[in-house]
Design a protein around this motif. Structure first.
Motif, short mmCIF file in Angstrom:
data_model
loop_
_atom_site.label_atom_id
_atom_site.label_comp_id
_atom_site.label_asym_id
_atom_site.label_seq_id
_atom_site.Cartn_x
_atom_site.Cartn_y
_atom_site.Cartn_z
N TRP A 8 6.17 -47.77 -58.09
CA TRP A 8 6.32 -46.35 -58.47
C TRP A 8 7.25 -46.22 -59.68
O TRP A 8 6.94 -45.49 -60.64
N LEU A 9 8.37 -46.95 -59.67
CA LEU A 9 9.33 -46.86 -60.77
C LEU A 9 8.72 -47.37 -62.08
O LEU A 9 8.95 -46.80 -63.15
N LEU A 10 7.95 -48.43 -62.00
CA LEU A 10 7.29 -48.97 -63.20
C LEU A 10 6.29 -47.97 -63.75
O LEU A 10 6.20 -47.76 -64.97
N ALA A 47 10.66 -36.56 -62.43
CA ALA A 47 9.69 -37.43 -61.77
C ALA A 47 8.40 -36.77 -61.33
O ALA A 47 7.51 -36.56 -62.13
N GLU A 72 6.40 -44.71 -63.41
CA GLU A 72 7.18 -43.63 -64.05
C GLU A 72 7.68 -44.04 -65.43
O GLU A 72 7.64 -43.25 -66.37
N LYS A 73 8.20 -45.25 -65.51
CA LYS A 73 8.77 -45.71 -66.78
C LYS A 73 7.71 -45.75 -67.88
O LYS A 73 7.95 -45.31 -69.02
N GLY A 114 11.64 -40.84 -57.83
CA GLY A 114 10.56 -41.83 -57.82
C GLY A 114 10.85 -43.00 -56.90
O GLY A 114 9.96 -43.48 -56.19
N ALA A 115 12.10 -43.45 -56.89
CA ALA A 115 12.48 -44.55 -56.00
C ALA A 115 12.30 -44.15 -54.54
O ALA A 115 11.73 -44.89 -53.73
N HIS A 173 11.06 -42.69 -67.99
CA HIS A 173 12.26 -42.75 -67.14
C HIS A 173 11.88 -43.19 -65.74
O HIS A 173 10.86 -42.75 -65.20
N ALA A 174 12.70 -44.04 -65.17
CA ALA A 174 12.59 -44.37 -63.75
C ALA A 174 13.62 -43.53 -63.00
O ALA A 174 14.81 -43.60 -63.30
N THR A 175 13.19 -42.72 -62.05
CA THR A 175 14.06 -41.71 -61.45
C THR A 175 14.40 -42.02 -60.00
O THR A 175 13.70 -42.79 -59.32
#
Length: 455
Positions: free
Chosen positions: A262-264, A446, A266-267, A277-278, A272-274
């Motif tokens: 999920w973080l990837l 996110a 978003e990035k 999102g985490a 941004h990795a939020t």
């Protein structure tokens, strides 16, 4: 009776019970400040109501002897849990006279009760900010009775375990759903979609930013869900054994991989990795591994989790494209994640695991895959159609949704006569009004970025 198994199942039941307050925090932090109490109350209301209904007749409907071709347990067979009580002897402790495998029947009752509770609570995230509490409680009771209890019988009632005859998915279709990908997540996700359609969109949906008001609450809630989920999955082994240990590991690694996925996503998509999102990735991974945890290797669990994180991160934006207002992404996370995890069993299952079944990628052909697809679609259609009917009936009779004026004022103050944050007590003339006011437009975080900026 095995005391070690009993201790593990009772501890697991307590872990799963903690998940509902964890869900209340997770959902509560994601809504606006003027809605947080109502959001949390829907989870606590489900906890109170379903506990009672489960003891009265819910357990019997789910685990009583089948009375309808694998569709329903006898509703009055264990009414009030009659026939399940009793112990014998004092030397060495009280030995239960009624067992499920190696544990007392009452331990199994407790463990399955908390599954029913959180399944109902999950639905509430789809209708945040706009559902009256009284009609929600009515819906929760009716939905549990007509939808969850029968589906639990389909999926969890194995012949000869709790009763002589059980449900059709478990015993005839032979689909693998170790801890509830169909009965819990597809079931709740389909219901959330139907109820979101019945209640309609929030005022300002797709136009006004509707950012989470408290991200630390969201992350605390996600942490409690992850913690409790080890009871959810590993506890479903109903024994302190090697299967529980394997399930613990696959649950851990799939969830971590989903959060990274999920973080990837978003990035790459948003730059941004939020934190949101985490937290969302954690829940997506937990959902996906739930049906799958006993039939996948640790390496397979990483793949399944990673795909779940990416897939669910992309799926949450569908509501803006398709025009339905699933407030907290019950559809994007639980329905999509549950479908992926359930169907992926047909691809990634390995006979090296305790489930002992090979999927397509391990040389098992299409046999398990079609079983998984049929089970998933059957629960999806059943839940969606009946939820649509129940929600529509409540809306047309007593009214389910608050008025637009009440929604603007804030559902907490209108429905519960409370506000989550009493800024007036801190001093200042205008502080108290801040709770109910909309936030100024800004770049969304996110999950809501796509909808707020592109819709």
């Amino acid at each position: 009776m095995d005391t070690g198994d009993t201790a593990w199942v009772l501890a697991s039941a307590a872990l799963v019970l903690l998940m509902t307050p964890g869900l209340a925090l997770f959902y509560g932090g994601m809504v606006r400040a003027k809605s947080v109490l109502n959001m949390m109350m829907m989870s606590f209301g489900a906890l109170a109501l379903i506990s009672v209904l489960w003891v009265l007749y819910g357990y019997s409907m789910a685990f009583g002897n089948d009375v309808g071709g694998g569709l329903l347990g006898a509703p009055l067979e264990f009414f009030g849990l009659q026939g399940l009580l009793g112990t014998e002897g004092i030397e060495g402790g009280f030995a239960a006279t009624h067992l499920v495998a190696t544990i007392p029947s009452m331990a199994f009752v407790a463990f399955q009760a908390v599954f029913a509770i959180i399944t109902v609570a999950l639905i509430s995230g789809a209708i945040a900010d706009r559902a009256r509490f009284g009609p929600w409680m009515l819906f929760a009771g009716v939905w549990a009775t007509i939808v969850y209890f029968p589906v639990a019988h389909w999926v969890f009632a194995f012949d000869g375990a709790q009763s002589e005859t059980g449900g059709w998915i478990a015993n005839k279709l032979l689909a693998i759903d170790f801890a509830g990908g169909t009965a819990v997540h597809i079931n709740a996700g389909a219901a959330g979609l139907a109820l979101a359609l019945v209640l309609g969109k929030r005022r300002g949906f797709g136009r006004d930013p509707m950012r989470p008001h408290n991200l630390p609450l969201v992350m605390i809630g996600a942490g409690l869900l992850w913690f409790g989920w080890f009871g959810f999955n590993a506890g479903s082994a109903l024994s302190a054994n090697g299967q529980a240990a394997e399930v613990f590991v696959t649950t851990l690694v799939a969830t971590g991989a989903a959060a990274l996925g999920w973080l990837l996503t978003e990035k790459i998509r948003d730059g941004h990795a939020t934190s949101l999102g985490a937290a969302s990735g954690v829940v997506a991974g937990l959902v996906a591994i739930t049906p799958f945890c006993s039939s996948v290797t640790p390496l397979g669990a990483i793949v399944v989790g990673l795909v779940a994180g990416v897939l669910c991160a992309l799926a949450v934006g569908l509501k803006y494209k398709l025009g339905y207002d699933d407030s907290l992404d019950v559809v994007g996370v639980h329905l999509i994640g549950g479908l992926w995890g359930t169907i992926a069993v047909g691809f990634f299952a390995s006979a090296a695991t305790t489930a002992g079944v090979d999927g397509l990628f391990y040389g098992g052909g299409l046999d398990q895959l079609w079983r998984q697809v049929v089970g998933a679609l059957a629960v999806l259609v059943y839940s969606f159609v009946l939820t649509l009917a129940i929600g529509s009936l409540i809306q047309k009779t007593i009214g389910f949704r608050i008025t637009e004026e009440e929604e603007v004022s804030g559902i907490d103050s209108v429905v519960h006569a409370e506000t989550a944050y009493d800024f007036a007590s801190l001093g200042g003339s205008g502080g108290a009004t801040l709770v109910g006011q909309a936030r100024p437009p800004s770049q969304d975080t996110a999950r809501h970025t796509e909808g707020a900026t592109r819709a």
